[in-house]
Design a protein around this motif. Structure first.
Motif, PDB file in Angstrom:
ATOM      1  N   THR A  44       0.833  -1.202   0.000  1.00  0.00           N
ATOM      2  CA  THR A  44       0.000   0.000   0.000  1.00  0.00           C
ATOM      3  C   THR A  44       0.867   1.251   0.000  1.00  0.00           C
ATOM      4  N   ALA A  45       1.975   1.225   0.720  1.00  0.00           N
ATOM      5  CA  ALA A  45       2.896   2.355   0.721  1.00  0.00           C
ATOM      6  C   ALA A  45       3.441   2.620  -0.669  1.00  0.00           C
ATOM      7  N   ALA A  46       3.751   1.567  -1.410  1.00  0.00           N
ATOM      8  CA  ALA A  46       4.258   1.738  -2.774  1.00  0.00           C
ATOM      9  C   ALA A  46       3.225   2.399  -3.671  1.00  0.00           C
ATOM     10  N   GLN A  47       1.945   2.201  -3.358  1.00  0.00           N
ATOM     11  CA  GLN A  47       0.884   2.739  -4.204  1.00  0.00           C
ATOM     12  C   GLN A  47       0.454   4.144  -3.796  1.00  0.00           C
ATOM     13  N   GLN A  48       0.428   4.436  -2.468  1.00  0.00           N
ATOM     14  CA  GLN A  48      -0.222   5.682  -2.072  1.00  0.00           C
ATOM     15  C   GLN A  48       0.329   6.329  -0.813  1.00  0.00           C
ATOM     16  N   ALA A  49       1.506   5.975  -0.362  1.00  0.00           N
ATOM     17  CA  ALA A  49       2.022   6.569   0.874  1.00  0.00           C
ATOM     18  C   ALA A  49       2.310   8.056   0.700  1.00  0.00           C
ATOM     19  N   ASP A  50       2.291   8.787   1.820  1.00  0.00           N
ATOM     20  CA  ASP A  50       2.680  10.190   1.793  1.00  0.00           C
ATOM     21  C   ASP A  50       4.209  10.298   1.726  1.00  0.00           C
ATOM     22  N   ASP A  51       4.681  11.529   1.540  1.00  0.00           N
ATOM     23  CA  ASP A  51       6.123  11.737   1.390  1.00  0.00           C
ATOM     24  C   ASP A  51       6.934  11.310   2.603  1.00  0.00           C
ATOM     25  N   PRO A  52       6.528  11.667   3.836  1.00  0.00           N
ATOM     26  CA  PRO A  52       7.349  11.237   4.975  1.00  0.00           C
ATOM     27  C   PRO A  52       7.519   9.730   5.055  1.00  0.00           C
ATOM     28  N   THR A  53       6.455   8.972   4.743  1.00  0.00           N
ATOM     29  CA  THR A  53       6.584   7.517   4.762  1.00  0.00           C
ATOM     30  C   THR A  53       7.496   7.049   3.645  1.00  0.00           C
ATOM     31  N   PHE A  83      11.973   5.350   3.712  1.00  0.00           N
ATOM     32  CA  PHE A  83      12.573   4.165   3.110  1.00  0.00           C
ATOM     33  C   PHE A  83      13.755   4.494   2.185  1.00  0.00           C
ATOM     34  N   ARG A  84      14.105   5.780   2.093  1.00  0.00           N
ATOM     35  CA  ARG A  84      15.223   6.149   1.213  1.00  0.00           C
ATOM     36  C   ARG A  84      16.513   5.490   1.698  1.00  0.00           C
ATOM     37  N   ASP A  85      17.201   4.816   0.791  1.00  0.00           N
ATOM     38  CA  ASP A  85      18.458   4.121   1.093  1.00  0.00           C
ATOM     39  C   ASP A  85      18.273   3.030   2.149  1.00  0.00           C
ATOM     40  N   ALA A 136      12.454  19.037  -8.509  1.00  0.00           N
ATOM     41  CA  ALA A 136      13.729  18.324  -8.424  1.00  0.00           C
ATOM     42  C   ALA A 136      13.551  16.849  -8.101  1.00  0.00           C
ATOM     43  N   HIS A 137      12.299  16.383  -8.023  1.00  0.00           N
ATOM     44  CA  HIS A 137      11.976  14.986  -7.688  1.00  0.00           C
ATOM     45  C   HIS A 137      12.541  14.603  -6.315  1.00  0.00           C
ATOM     46  N   VAL A 138      12.370  15.516  -5.373  1.00  0.00           N
ATOM     47  CA  VAL A 138      12.832  15.295  -4.001  1.00  0.00           C
ATOM     48  C   VAL A 138      11.620  15.203  -3.086  1.00  0.00           C
ATOM     49  N   MET A 139      11.550  14.152  -2.284  1.00  0.00           N
ATOM     50  CA  MET A 139      10.453  13.977  -1.341  1.00  0.00           C
ATOM     51  C   MET A 139      10.708  14.776  -0.069  1.00  0.00           C
ATOM     52  N   MET A 140       9.630  15.100   0.634  1.00  0.00           N
ATOM     53  CA  MET A 140       9.727  15.833   1.886  1.00  0.00           C
ATOM     54  C   MET A 140       9.644  14.861   3.059  1.00  0.00           C
ATOM     55  N   PRO A 141      10.744  14.644   3.786  1.00  0.00           N
ATOM     56  CA  PRO A 141      10.693  13.726   4.931  1.00  0.00           C
ATOM     57  C   PRO A 141       9.832  14.246   6.077  1.00  0.00           C
ATOM     58  N   GLY A 142       9.662  15.574   6.154  1.00  0.00           N
ATOM     59  CA  GLY A 142       8.879  16.172   7.227  1.00  0.00           C
ATOM     60  C   GLY A 142       9.153  17.662   7.267  1.00  0.00           C
ATOM     61  N   PRO A 143       8.280  18.445   7.925  1.00  0.00           N
ATOM     62  CA  PRO A 143       8.445  19.897   7.950  1.00  0.00           C
ATOM     63  C   PRO A 143       9.787  20.367   8.505  1.00  0.00           C
ATOM     64  N   LYS A 144      10.379  19.630   9.426  1.00  0.00           N
ATOM     65  CA  LYS A 144      11.633  20.095  10.027  1.00  0.00           C
ATOM     66  C   LYS A 144      12.793  20.092   9.031  1.00  0.00           C
ATOM     67  N   TYR A 145      12.590  19.481   7.863  1.00  0.00           N
ATOM     68  CA  TYR A 145      13.651  19.441   6.851  1.00  0.00           C
ATOM     69  C   TYR A 145      13.467  20.489   5.752  1.00  0.00           C
ATOM     70  N   THR A 148      -8.411  11.126  -0.213  1.00  0.00           N
ATOM     71  CA  THR A 148      -7.010  11.509  -0.061  1.00  0.00           C
ATOM     72  C   THR A 148      -6.878  12.417   1.153  1.00  0.00           C
ATOM     73  N   VAL A 149      -5.710  13.056   1.290  1.00  0.00           N
ATOM     74  CA  VAL A 149      -5.484  14.064   2.314  1.00  0.00           C
ATOM     75  C   VAL A 149      -5.115  15.350   1.599  1.00  0.00           C
ATOM     76  N   PRO A 150      -5.247  16.526   2.248  1.00  0.00           N
ATOM     77  CA  PRO A 150      -4.845  17.767   1.608  1.00  0.00           C
ATOM     78  C   PRO A 150      -3.411  17.734   1.115  1.00  0.00           C
ATOM     79  N   ALA A 151      -3.144  18.474   0.059  1.00  0.00           N
ATOM     80  CA  ALA A 151      -1.864  18.381  -0.663  1.00  0.00           C
ATOM     81  C   ALA A 151      -0.660  18.625   0.233  1.00  0.00           C
ATOM     82  N   GLU A 152      -0.782  19.488   1.235  1.00  0.00           N
ATOM     83  CA  GLU A 152       0.388  19.770   2.071  1.00  0.00           C
ATOM     84  C   GLU A 152       0.828  18.559   2.870  1.00  0.00           C
ATOM     85  N   PHE A 153      -0.035  17.540   2.996  1.00  0.00           N
ATOM     86  CA  PHE A 153       0.312  16.345   3.747  1.00  0.00           C
ATOM     87  C   PHE A 153       0.756  15.194   2.850  1.00  0.00           C
ATOM     88  N   TRP A 154       0.842  15.414   1.530  1.00  0.00           N
ATOM     89  CA  TRP A 154       1.302  14.354   0.643  1.00  0.00           C
ATOM     90  C   TRP A 154       2.707  13.932   0.991  1.00  0.00           C
TER      91      TRP A 154
END
Length: 260
Positions: free
Chosen positions: A88-97, A101-103, A179-188, A254-260
C-alpha cells in the motif's frame, strides 16, 4: 559504525524466530551512512499481515527496545510494517513515509521480493511529480495571492501568518517536486529548499515571505515561482486544483496536498 551494526545484528537475532517475523529493514542515518557515534538504530520490523492486524488493533505501531544495551545511549527505534503495508505504501504513501525508506537496507528477510517493493516505495513516475508541481503551485497562488491579501486587508494577524506559512511551504514543495525530491517532514524544509536547484532570488524571496508575509513579499515569491514553474497555469485552473486537493480531499479519499 561497528557499534550500530552490532546493535542491529543483536536486534535481528532477538526477533527472527518470533511468530510472524518476516524482515528487519534498517532505515535512517545508519542505513544512509550518516550516523553519529551515539545515534539510535531505526528499523522497520516487517511481520505477516495477521500479526500486524493484531498488534495495531492493540495500538502498537511503534516502540523502542534495547535502550542503552549495546552502547551508551543506544536504542532500536522500531516501526511496524507488513507485506500489505509495504504494498500500500508503494501505491499511495505520503512523502514522509516514502522518504523514510530512502536508502533502506534489508538487514534480514524471509520475504521474497522485498527489495523490489522498497524500491517502488521511493520511486514516483515523472507524471506524478509533474502533477505535484501543479498542485503545490496552486496552493501557493491561493495562499499567497488570495488569503494573504485578505489577511492584510482585514488586519488579521492569524490569517497573515497562516497564509504566509502555507505559501512558503507550498513554494518549497513545488521546488522539491520539480527536483523529484520527497519531503521527509516539515523540520527538513528549510534545509531542503536551499539544497535543490532554484532560480536566482528564489531562496531570498522565500525567506522574506517566511519572515514577514505581506502582499509585497507574497507577490515577489509568486512572481519568481510562476515564471519558473507556472507553465501557463491559469488562475482558474489553480482554483479548481486547490479545491480538488483541499476542500474535496475527503471526497477523493485523499489528504490535503500539504500532507502528501
Amino acid at each position: 559504525m561497528e557499534q550500530h551494526e552490532r546493535a542491529l545484528g543483536a536486534y535481528v537475532d532477538s526477533v527472527r524466530e518470533q511468530p510472524g517475523a518476516l524482515a528487519v529493514v534498517a532505515i535512517g542515518s545508519v542505513a544512509q551512512g550518516r550516523e553519529r557515534s551515539d545515534s539510535d538504530v531505526d528499523v522497520y520490523f516487517v511481520v505477516d499481515d495477521e500479526r500486524f492486524a493484531a498488534e495495531t488493533a492493540a495500538g502498537r505501531f511503534a516502540w523502542i527496545e534495547r535502550y542503552g544495551v549495546d552502547y551508551p545511549g543506544s536504542y532500536i527505534d522500531i516501526k511496524l510494517a507488513s507485506p500489505s503495508y509495504l504494498e500500500t505504501a508503494a501505491q499511495q504513501a505520503d512523502d514522509p513515509t516514502r522518504a523514510s525508506f530512502r536508502d533502506a537496507r534489508v538487514a534480514w528477510s524471509v520475504l521474497p521480493g522485498i527489495e523490489q517493493t522498497l524500491e517502488r516505495i521511493v520511486t514516483l513516475p515523472d507524471d506524478v511529480w509533474d502533477e505535484r508541481v501543479r498542485s503545490h503551485l496552486s496552493q501557493a497562488r491561493l495562499y499567497g495571492g488570495y488569503f494573504l491579501r485578505q489577511a492584510v486587508e482585514r488586519d488579521d494577524e492569524f490569517l497573515r501568518r497562516h497564509a504566509g506559512l502555507h505559501l512558503t511551504l507550498a513554494a518549497a514543495r513545488a521546488a522539491l517536486a520539480a527536483a523529484h525530491v520527497m519531503m521527509p517532514g516539515p523540520k527538513y524544509i528549510s534545509k531542503l529548499v536551499r539544497s535543490v536547484p532554484t532560480p536566482g532570488g528564489f531562496v531570498e524571496a522565500w525567506e522574506r515571505a517566511l519572515a514577514d508575509p505581506d502582499v509585497e513579499s507574497g507577490e515577489a515569491l509568486l512572481g519568481i515561482l510562476f515564471e519558473w514553474l507556472g507553465g501557463g497555469l491559469t488562475p482558474e485552473e489553480t482554483l479548481s486544483i486547490f479545491i480538488r486537493d483541499n476542500e474535496l480531499a475527503w471526497l477523493r479519499g485523499t489528504v490535503p496536498a500539504e500532507f502528501w
